[in-house]
Write a protein that holds these residues in place. Sequence first.
Motif, PDB file in Angstrom:
ATOM      1  N   ALA A 237      52.748  35.660  36.810  1.00  0.00           N
ATOM      2  CA  ALA A 237      52.356  36.882  36.237  1.00  0.00           C
ATOM      3  C   ALA A 237      53.342  38.021  36.149  1.00  0.00           C
ATOM      4  O   ALA A 237      53.416  38.569  34.907  1.00  0.00           O
ATOM      5  CB  ALA A 237      51.515  37.830  37.595  1.00  0.00           C
ATOM      6  N   THR A 241      54.019  39.482  32.387  1.00  0.00           N
ATOM      7  CA  THR A 241      54.257  40.902  32.223  1.00  0.00           C
ATOM      8  C   THR A 241      55.576  41.324  31.487  1.00  0.00           C
ATOM      9  O   THR A 241      55.723  42.235  30.741  1.00  0.00           O
ATOM     10  CB  THR A 241      54.064  41.774  33.605  1.00  0.00           C
ATOM     11  OG1 THR A 241      53.070  41.220  34.304  1.00  0.00           O
ATOM     12  CG2 THR A 241      54.145  43.069  33.667  1.00  0.00           C
ATOM     13  N   LYS A 242      56.562  40.657  31.872  1.00  0.00           N
ATOM     14  CA  LYS A 242      57.816  40.614  30.935  1.00  0.00           C
ATOM     15  C   LYS A 242      57.808  40.541  29.536  1.00  0.00           C
ATOM     16  O   LYS A 242      58.193  41.229  28.744  1.00  0.00           O
ATOM     17  CB  LYS A 242      58.924  39.877  31.571  1.00  0.00           C
ATOM     18  CG  LYS A 242      60.211  40.110  31.176  1.00  0.00           C
ATOM     19  CD  LYS A 242      61.509  39.444  31.779  1.00  0.00           C
ATOM     20  CE  LYS A 242      62.556  39.368  30.752  1.00  0.00           C
ATOM     21  NZ  LYS A 242      63.733  38.702  31.542  1.00  0.00           N
ATOM     22  N   LEU A 245      55.914  43.513  28.243  1.00  0.00           N
ATOM     23  CA  LEU A 245      56.873  44.709  27.929  1.00  0.00           C
ATOM     24  C   LEU A 245      57.974  44.670  27.013  1.00  0.00           C
ATOM     25  O   LEU A 245      57.998  45.535  26.267  1.00  0.00           O
ATOM     26  CB  LEU A 245      57.450  45.096  29.487  1.00  0.00           C
ATOM     27  CG  LEU A 245      56.711  45.362  30.568  1.00  0.00           C
ATOM     28  CD1 LEU A 245      57.154  45.292  31.961  1.00  0.00           C
ATOM     29  CD2 LEU A 245      55.772  46.665  30.516  1.00  0.00           C
ATOM     30  N   GLU A 260      47.825  42.253  25.574  1.00  0.00           N
ATOM     31  CA  GLU A 260      47.479  42.423  27.096  1.00  0.00           C
ATOM     32  C   GLU A 260      46.229  41.553  27.557  1.00  0.00           C
ATOM     33  O   GLU A 260      46.280  40.772  28.521  1.00  0.00           O
ATOM     34  CB  GLU A 260      47.149  43.751  27.570  1.00  0.00           C
ATOM     35  CG  GLU A 260      48.209  44.726  27.341  1.00  0.00           C
ATOM     36  CD  GLU A 260      48.158  46.152  27.829  1.00  0.00           C
ATOM     37  OE1 GLU A 260      46.834  46.660  27.849  1.00  0.00           O
ATOM     38  OE2 GLU A 260      48.743  47.252  27.732  1.00  0.00           O
ATOM     39  N   GLU A 263      47.098  37.698  27.294  1.00  0.00           N
ATOM     40  CA  GLU A 263      47.769  37.466  28.703  1.00  0.00           C
ATOM     41  C   GLU A 263      46.878  37.456  30.140  1.00  0.00           C
ATOM     42  O   GLU A 263      46.926  36.592  30.645  1.00  0.00           O
ATOM     43  CB  GLU A 263      49.010  38.233  28.948  1.00  0.00           C
ATOM     44  CG  GLU A 263      49.869  38.340  27.897  1.00  0.00           C
ATOM     45  CD  GLU A 263      51.100  36.962  28.090  1.00  0.00           C
ATOM     46  OE1 GLU A 263      50.553  36.186  29.010  1.00  0.00           O
ATOM     47  OE2 GLU A 263      51.940  37.014  27.348  1.00  0.00           O
ATOM     48  N   GLN A 264      45.973  38.396  29.860  1.00  0.00           N
ATOM     49  CA  GLN A 264      45.192  38.621  31.019  1.00  0.00           C
ATOM     50  C   GLN A 264      43.853  37.482  31.136  1.00  0.00           C
ATOM     51  O   GLN A 264      43.864  36.989  32.424  1.00  0.00           O
ATOM     52  CB  GLN A 264      44.392  39.877  30.839  1.00  0.00           C
ATOM     53  CG  GLN A 264      43.806  40.261  32.423  1.00  0.00           C
ATOM     54  CD  GLN A 264      44.740  40.645  33.588  1.00  0.00           C
ATOM     55  OE1 GLN A 264      45.714  39.706  33.765  1.00  0.00           O
ATOM     56  NE2 GLN A 264      44.656  41.929  33.979  1.00  0.00           N
ATOM     57  N   ARG A 267      45.790  34.560  32.552  1.00  0.00           N
ATOM     58  CA  ARG A 267      46.038  34.942  34.046  1.00  0.00           C
ATOM     59  C   ARG A 267      44.677  34.484  34.683  1.00  0.00           C
ATOM     60  O   ARG A 267      44.495  33.613  35.796  1.00  0.00           O
ATOM     61  CB  ARG A 267      46.396  36.184  34.310  1.00  0.00           C
ATOM     62  CG  ARG A 267      47.704  36.465  34.047  1.00  0.00           C
ATOM     63  CD  ARG A 267      48.812  36.310  34.727  1.00  0.00           C
ATOM     64  NE  ARG A 267      49.082  34.759  34.896  1.00  0.00           N
ATOM     65  CZ  ARG A 267      48.990  34.192  35.835  1.00  0.00           C
ATOM     66  NH1 ARG A 267      48.731  34.465  36.953  1.00  0.00           N
ATOM     67  NH2 ARG A 267      49.600  32.954  35.708  1.00  0.00           N
TER      68      ARG A 267
END
Length: 273
Positions: A237, A241-242, A245, A260, A263-264, A267
């Motif tokens: 995660a 997240t990096k 960002l 987002e 990526e989610q 995850r």
Amino acid sequence: MAEAQAQQRGGYAEDVSAGQPAQGGLRFEVDGEIATITLDRPEKRNAMTFATWSALAGIGENLPEQVRVVVVKGEGPSFSAGIDLRMFTPEGVPGQGSFSSAAAADAATFEQRLQQAQAGYLWLRRPEIVSIAAVRGHAIGAGFQLALACDLRIVADDVAFCMKEAALGLVPDLTGTKPLVELVGLAKAKDLCLTARVVHADEAVRIGLAEKVVPGSDLDQAVEDKIAQLLAVNRDAAAATKRLLQRAQGRSLEEQCAAEGAEQAARLKALFG
Ligand code: ACO
């Protein structure tokens, strides 16, 4: 563990010294998920040469997969006094030439050499790791840019950042201009670079150059505390997240929202199958 670490160090020595002069001036240690790079020429205030940047690039290329946090620090009173000023003399640094030979070189050769040097800085932004610059004393020019290449800067109260290149007739070219603008904004970046003035601890925190300032005697502990916080979150995660960002500024809001979501989704799949 000790044996594995010794092997890591052995691997590093073999890998990054291949074809390089001995004066890279670095130490590299791995302890589980934490790697520490120490600029280790304190008697010369950790001044850096091409061999240093090449050694940094070698560490990045050979970084053990288990590493999650990379700490970059300097031995002695200064983080780094920047480029070794012998590079500006006709004699240069033994075995590494000088900038007068770089000026005489063709553009392609210079470009290639610079890319090798920049590679030593660029890998510190990799999403799979978090890099922390632990900065005490001077961080000048190439040293300031090395601190800027890291994700976080934790500084001692005697820190002195200085982008000195313009005073020497140069530009900062070791990947520092982009993170500097992103951290402090365009106007402040112009102020710092075009005056070559020194930024001390209070200002560094105020303008966003440093996350935290502590007394010099507390610097190691402050870094350890930050590492503990970083290692407490989920590894994958953190990397995802990096990635989000770091790419946010180059994307529209719609693109970032889509990223987002992607990526989610990855995850959720990893967590729940
Ligand atoms: N290159 C080579 N040697 C250096 C450098 C450097 N960048 N910086 C310091 N040293 C050497 C000094 O020559 C001195 O060596 P000596 O003991 O053999 O005489 C030793 O390191 C200690 O330096 P002092 O100046 O005595 O240390 P002090 O703590 O008083 O000052 C400071 C430290 C402020 C960093 C000072 O050394 C300095 O201004 N250095 C030059 C900084 C510089 O201009 N860097 C280039 C920036 S641009 C770029 O990086 C692209």
